[in-house]
Write a protein that holds these residues in place. Structure first.
Motif, PDB file in Angstrom:
ATOM      1  N   THR A  10     -14.674  20.953  -4.410  1.00 25.94           N
ATOM      2  CA  THR A  10     -13.290  21.405  -4.586  1.00 25.94           C
ATOM      3  C   THR A  10     -12.392  21.033  -3.407  1.00 25.94           C
ATOM      4  O   THR A  10     -11.214  21.414  -3.387  1.00 25.94           O
ATOM      5  N   ALA A  11     -12.919  20.265  -2.466  1.00 27.49           N
ATOM      6  CA  ALA A  11     -12.111  19.868  -1.302  1.00 27.49           C
ATOM      7  C   ALA A  11     -10.871  19.097  -1.763  1.00 27.49           C
ATOM      8  O   ALA A  11     -10.965  18.225  -2.622  1.00 27.49           O
ATOM      9  N   PRO A  12      -9.708  19.419  -1.192  1.00 26.91           N
ATOM     10  CA  PRO A  12      -8.489  18.701  -1.556  1.00 26.91           C
ATOM     11  C   PRO A  12      -8.480  17.303  -0.930  1.00 26.91           C
ATOM     12  O   PRO A  12      -8.731  17.148   0.267  1.00 26.91           O
ATOM     13  N   LEU A  13      -8.194  16.299  -1.745  1.00 27.52           N
ATOM     14  CA  LEU A  13      -8.178  14.914  -1.289  1.00 27.52           C
ATOM     15  C   LEU A  13      -6.820  14.284  -1.523  1.00 27.52           C
ATOM     16  O   LEU A  13      -6.137  14.608  -2.491  1.00 27.52           O
ATOM     17  N   ARG A  14      -6.452  13.383  -0.639  1.00 29.40           N
ATOM     18  CA  ARG A  14      -5.240  12.578  -0.824  1.00 29.40           C
ATOM     19  C   ARG A  14      -5.639  11.284  -1.510  1.00 29.40           C
ATOM     20  O   ARG A  14      -6.766  10.821  -1.385  1.00 29.40           O
ATOM     21  N   ILE A  15      -4.697  10.683  -2.198  1.00 27.07           N
ATOM     22  CA  ILE A  15      -4.935   9.439  -2.919  1.00 27.07           C
ATOM     23  C   ILE A  15      -3.991   8.366  -2.393  1.00 27.07           C
ATOM     24  O   ILE A  15      -2.830   8.637  -2.097  1.00 27.07           O
ATOM     25  N   GLY A  16      -4.513   7.151  -2.321  1.00 30.52           N
ATOM     26  CA  GLY A  16      -3.701   6.008  -1.924  1.00 30.52           C
ATOM     27  C   GLY A  16      -4.090   4.793  -2.741  1.00 30.52           C
ATOM     28  O   GLY A  16      -5.039   4.823  -3.523  1.00 30.52           O
ATOM     29  N   CYS A  17      -3.347   3.717  -2.545  1.00 28.67           N
ATOM     30  CA  CYS A  17      -3.633   2.485  -3.273  1.00 28.67           C
ATOM     31  C   CYS A  17      -3.206   1.287  -2.437  1.00 28.67           C
ATOM     32  O   CYS A  17      -2.183   1.334  -1.751  1.00 28.67           O
ATOM     33  N   ILE A  18      -4.009   0.229  -2.514  1.00 29.61           N
ATOM     34  CA  ILE A  18      -3.676  -1.058  -1.909  1.00 29.61           C
ATOM     35  C   ILE A  18      -3.696  -2.085  -3.037  1.00 29.61           C
ATOM     36  O   ILE A  18      -4.634  -2.120  -3.837  1.00 29.61           O
ATOM     37  N   PHE A  19      -2.670  -2.919  -3.093  1.00 28.39           N
ATOM     38  CA  PHE A  19      -2.613  -4.001  -4.071  1.00 28.39           C
ATOM     39  C   PHE A  19      -2.764  -5.331  -3.352  1.00 28.39           C
ATOM     40  O   PHE A  19      -2.195  -5.519  -2.273  1.00 28.39           O
ATOM     41  N   MET A  78      -8.094   1.749  -5.130  1.00 24.87           N
ATOM     42  CA  MET A  78      -7.759   3.165  -5.007  1.00 24.87           C
ATOM     43  C   MET A  78      -8.517   3.742  -3.828  1.00 24.87           C
ATOM     44  O   MET A  78      -9.716   3.503  -3.669  1.00 24.87           O
ATOM     45  N   LEU A  79      -7.789   4.494  -3.014  1.00 23.59           N
ATOM     46  CA  LEU A  79      -8.353   5.114  -1.819  1.00 23.59           C
ATOM     47  C   LEU A  79      -8.361   6.622  -1.988  1.00 23.59           C
ATOM     48  O   LEU A  79      -7.415   7.193  -2.529  1.00 23.59           O
ATOM     49  N   PHE A  80      -9.397   7.245  -1.485  1.00 21.32           N
ATOM     50  CA  PHE A  80      -9.511   8.698  -1.510  1.00 21.32           C
ATOM     51  C   PHE A  80      -9.745   9.144  -0.079  1.00 21.32           C
ATOM     52  O   PHE A  80     -10.729   8.746   0.552  1.00 21.32           O
ATOM     53  N   LEU A  81      -8.816   9.933   0.424  1.00 14.34           N
ATOM     54  CA  LEU A  81      -8.797  10.307   1.828  1.00 14.34           C
ATOM     55  C   LEU A  81      -8.932  11.816   1.998  1.00 14.34           C
ATOM     56  O   LEU A  81      -8.633  12.581   1.081  1.00 14.34           O
ATOM     57  N   ALA A  82      -9.330  12.211   3.198  1.00 13.72           N
ATOM     58  CA  ALA A  82      -9.349  13.627   3.548  1.00 13.72           C
ATOM     59  C   ALA A  82      -7.931  14.182   3.423  1.00 13.72           C
ATOM     60  O   ALA A  82      -6.946  13.435   3.448  1.00 13.72           O
ATOM     61  N   LYS A  83      -7.827  15.495   3.306  1.00 12.24           N
ATOM     62  CA  LYS A  83      -6.540  16.174   3.115  1.00 12.24           C
ATOM     63  C   LYS A  83      -5.497  15.754   4.142  1.00 12.24           C
ATOM     64  O   LYS A  83      -4.329  15.555   3.814  1.00 12.24           O
ATOM     65  N   PHE A  93       0.834  -1.202   0.000  1.00 11.15           N
ATOM     66  CA  PHE A  93       0.000   0.000   0.000  1.00 11.15           C
ATOM     67  C   PHE A  93       0.863   1.243   0.000  1.00 11.15           C
ATOM     68  O   PHE A  93       2.029   1.212   0.399  1.00 11.15           O
ATOM     69  N   VAL A  94       0.251   2.326  -0.474  1.00  9.47           N
ATOM     70  CA  VAL A  94       0.925   3.618  -0.496  1.00  9.47           C
ATOM     71  C   VAL A  94      -0.129   4.707  -0.349  1.00  9.47           C
ATOM     72  O   VAL A  94      -1.242   4.565  -0.860  1.00  9.47           O
ATOM     73  N   ILE A  95       0.226   5.763   0.369  1.00 11.94           N
ATOM     74  CA  ILE A  95      -0.575   6.988   0.423  1.00 11.94           C
ATOM     75  C   ILE A  95       0.344   8.077  -0.112  1.00 11.94           C
ATOM     76  O   ILE A  95       1.402   8.346   0.457  1.00 11.94           O
ATOM     77  N   TRP A  96      -0.038   8.687  -1.224  1.00 15.75           N
ATOM     78  CA  TRP A  96       0.829   9.661  -1.856  1.00 15.75           C
ATOM     79  C   TRP A  96       0.710  11.032  -1.194  1.00 15.75           C
ATOM     80  O   TRP A  96      -0.333  11.395  -0.650  1.00 15.75           O
ATOM     81  N   ASP A  97       1.798  11.787  -1.250  1.00 13.29           N
ATOM     82  CA  ASP A  97       1.800  13.175  -0.791  1.00 13.29           C
ATOM     83  C   ASP A  97       1.014  14.021  -1.786  1.00 13.29           C
ATOM     84  O   ASP A  97       0.828  13.638  -2.933  1.00 13.29           O
ATOM     85  N   GLY A  98       0.588  15.173  -1.339  1.00 13.97           N
ATOM     86  CA  GLY A  98      -0.117  16.087  -2.213  1.00 13.97           C
ATOM     87  C   GLY A  98      -1.609  15.798  -2.241  1.00 13.97           C
ATOM     88  O   GLY A  98      -2.075  14.783  -1.734  1.00 13.97           O
ATOM     89  N   THR A  99      -2.340  16.736  -2.816  1.00 14.85           N
ATOM     90  CA  THR A  99      -3.795  16.615  -2.880  1.00 14.85           C
ATOM     91  C   THR A  99      -4.294  16.967  -4.277  1.00 14.85           C
ATOM     92  O   THR A  99      -3.590  17.611  -5.060  1.00 14.85           O
ATOM     93  N   VAL A 100      -5.513  16.537  -4.549  1.00 14.33           N
ATOM     94  CA  VAL A 100      -6.190  16.826  -5.815  1.00 14.33           C
ATOM     95  C   VAL A 100      -7.632  17.178  -5.468  1.00 14.33           C
ATOM     96  O   VAL A 100      -8.235  16.504  -4.619  1.00 14.33           O
ATOM     97  N   PRO A 101      -8.225  18.193  -6.093  1.00 11.99           N
ATOM     98  CA  PRO A 101      -9.625  18.524  -5.814  1.00 11.99           C
ATOM     99  C   PRO A 101     -10.560  17.353  -6.149  1.00 11.99           C
ATOM    100  O   PRO A 101     -10.383  16.677  -7.170  1.00 11.99           O
TER     101      PRO A 101
END
Length: 114
Positions: free
Chosen positions: A75-84, A93-98, A30-38
């Motif tokens: 337009t809320a900024p979201l973090r993205i992650g992934c579990i394989f 694919m995971l979508f998390l709060a900022k 798994f990984v949770i990436w830095d940064g956000t996307v609306p």
């Protein structure tokens, strides 16, 4: 973020959460990436991916529900992650709060060529 904390956040946001949690608990990467996307931008991207998956016959879990949740995030900024899964046949694919304190949505896609 550690594995146990992420597993605790995967509840019933979508039907993909349970298999994602199971993959995580048996040692999936798994990984949770830095940064956000609306959220709205992610909603558009994943709506296109949903149409493409249906057209190709790719198996997905909760992709439509995830697009709906992402749309509601505006337009809320979201973090993205992934579990394989360990065998890499599924990617969740995971979508998390900022602040990565809560998982808002989760979708799964069967990988064609893991």
């Amino acid at each position: 973020m550690n594995r146990a904390a992420l597993a605790e956040m995967l509840n019933e946001q979508t039907t993909a959460c349970e298999p994602a949690k199971a993959a995580l608990l048996v040692g999936g990467d798994f990984v949770i990436w830095d940064g956000t996307v609306p959220g709205q931008r992610l909603a558009r991207i994943y709506a296109v991916r949903h149409r493409r998956a249906r057209k190709r016959g790719t198996e997905t879990l909760a992709l439509s529900a995830t697009v709906d949740i992402l749309t509601q995030c505006g337009t809320a900024p979201l973090r993205i992650g992934c579990i394989f899964t360990r065998d890499r046949t599924w990617a969740f694919m995971l979508f998390l709060a900022k602040d990565a304190s809560v998982v808002l949505a989760c979708t799964g896609v069967r990988r064609v060529d893991p």
